[in-house]
Design an enzyme around this catalytic site. Sequence first.
Site, PDB file in Angstrom:
ATOM      1  N   ALA A 267      16.291   1.948   0.308  1.00 38.01           N
ATOM      2  CA  ALA A 267      15.545   0.692   0.309  1.00 38.01           C
ATOM      3  C   ALA A 267      16.055  -0.285  -0.744  1.00 38.01           C
ATOM      4  O   ALA A 267      16.262  -1.477  -0.442  1.00 38.01           O
ATOM      5  CB  ALA A 267      14.059   0.981   0.086  1.00 38.01           C
TER       6      ALA A 267
ATOM      7  N   TYR B  96      10.604   0.388   3.736  1.00 35.49           N
ATOM      8  CA  TYR B  96      10.112   1.754   3.969  1.00 35.49           C
ATOM      9  C   TYR B  96       9.290   1.749   5.262  1.00 35.49           C
ATOM     10  O   TYR B  96       8.141   2.175   5.306  1.00 35.49           O
ATOM     11  CB  TYR B  96       9.255   2.269   2.813  1.00 35.49           C
ATOM     12  CG  TYR B  96       9.910   2.244   1.458  1.00 35.49           C
ATOM     13  CD1 TYR B  96      10.779   3.264   1.064  1.00 35.49           C
ATOM     14  CD2 TYR B  96       9.646   1.220   0.561  1.00 35.49           C
ATOM     15  CE1 TYR B  96      11.365   3.249  -0.196  1.00 35.49           C
ATOM     16  CE2 TYR B  96      10.227   1.195  -0.697  1.00 35.49           C
ATOM     17  CZ  TYR B  96      11.088   2.212  -1.074  1.00 35.49           C
ATOM     18  OH  TYR B  96      11.660   2.196  -2.319  1.00 35.49           O
TER      19      TYR B  96
ATOM     20  N   ASP C  80       6.008  -0.489   1.185  1.00 39.13           N
ATOM     21  CA  ASP C  80       5.115   0.653   1.424  1.00 39.13           C
ATOM     22  C   ASP C  80       5.899   1.968   1.366  1.00 39.13           C
ATOM     23  O   ASP C  80       6.160   2.597   2.388  1.00 39.13           O
ATOM     24  CB  ASP C  80       4.424   0.497   2.785  1.00 39.13           C
ATOM     25  CG  ASP C  80       3.517   1.675   3.120  1.00 39.13           C
ATOM     26  OD1 ASP C  80       3.000   2.306   2.189  1.00 39.13           O
ATOM     27  OD2 ASP C  80       3.347   1.949   4.322  1.00 39.13           O
TER      28      ASP C  80
ATOM     29  N   CYS D 279       0.402   5.411  -1.229  1.00 37.97           N
ATOM     30  CA  CYS D 279      -0.430   6.480  -0.679  1.00 37.97           C
ATOM     31  C   CYS D 279      -0.541   7.642  -1.657  1.00 37.97           C
ATOM     32  O   CYS D 279      -0.938   8.746  -1.284  1.00 37.97           O
ATOM     33  CB  CYS D 279       0.116   6.961   0.662  1.00 37.97           C
ATOM     34  SG  CYS D 279       1.825   7.556   0.592  1.00 37.97           S
TER      35      CYS D 279
END
Length: 392
Positions: free
Chosen positions: A276, A228, A296, A336
């Site tokens: 991914a 990512y 990530d 995040c």
Amino acid sequence: MKKSPTVTLQPQAVRRIAGRYPFGHSGDIARADDGIQPGEVVNVKGPDSSKVIARGYFNQQGATPLRLLTWQDEDIDLKFYRARVKAALARRAGRIVNTDAMRVLHAEADGMPGVIADQFAGTLGVQLRNAGVERHRDLIVRALREETGATGAYERSDTGERRKEGLDLVTGTLWGDVPDRVEFFEDDLKLHFNPMDAQKTGFFLDQRDNRRLMRTFVQPGAGFLDVYSYTGGFSLHAAKAGAKAVAIDKDSVALGALEGAARGNGVQVGVRWGDAIEQLDALVREKRTFGAIVLDPPTLAKRRDDVPRTKRIFTDGAARALRMLDSGGHLLISTCAHYIRVDDLLDAARVAAAEANTDAEVLDVTYQPADHPHLLSVPESLYLKSILLRKA
């Protein structure tokens, strides 16, 4: 205090909001004066008192109707916004080093709900996310221009939050000359992006500390996998330290920007476009190995209900990464998403290690850097969490 309309809180909300929590939800509001315009500044009171306990923006139609600005008796004017920007800059002074890129305003954590501002050398990228800051956009933009000294600024107010506030999406130049290619540096890397093509305000400054951390584990000639990757900040740091870096992303424009940045820095980064997990499976089949890997993904859990599904995605990615990781190699797993906790990452990694028939040591837990402050009174301001593992 300037005469303003009033919003009255439910009894159970008074203590929380008086304690500097900046959000008032629909269930917190007992009543509001008639005729309040979306984003208008209101006085906030408890049900049994005429005392004003806070002031903030009110938008009855917004997903979060009340956004608090101050708990003081003060006007919300140019002087107020300049003071907030000045305080934010002072808070960061001396704490962000070896780069000319920094987050200047981190919304509620800097007392500016709905405002994100990132500075890249002399250029500022700005997002205005709610009806209140939209109503005061001229004052906020002027405060940013006067306090930051940026010679040019662009707006990327094209986020989903504005839709929820009943606002149109807005992009474009705010002032000065904004180049098609915004350039800045991070340590020994020269980086750039197109401000109108890039995601959010242009570059993910919040991973700066983690990029530096992972670079310390690079062994020259060893493999480094950036999953990512977006525009490959981790990959570029690793390649500059001598790693054979590979980046995976499904954004072909971002991978193109990464290839250009690699050439500009005199390094090579292999890129793999696609999903991914599919690309990780392909690398496993190819029997590739890596000394360090970063996992990530973008924000996968935007609601609490998304957490179980998101943990499974982390497990799937981490299991494949651990299979390819050299013994003694390092894996950084990062999120995040506010709703994903450190314990969720650890749970996902624990299951992944079992599926990969290996074990791993937890070396560190890291959070967002100093220019993305986390206030105790605003739990939502803590969003970036990462765990660093070393494979047994």
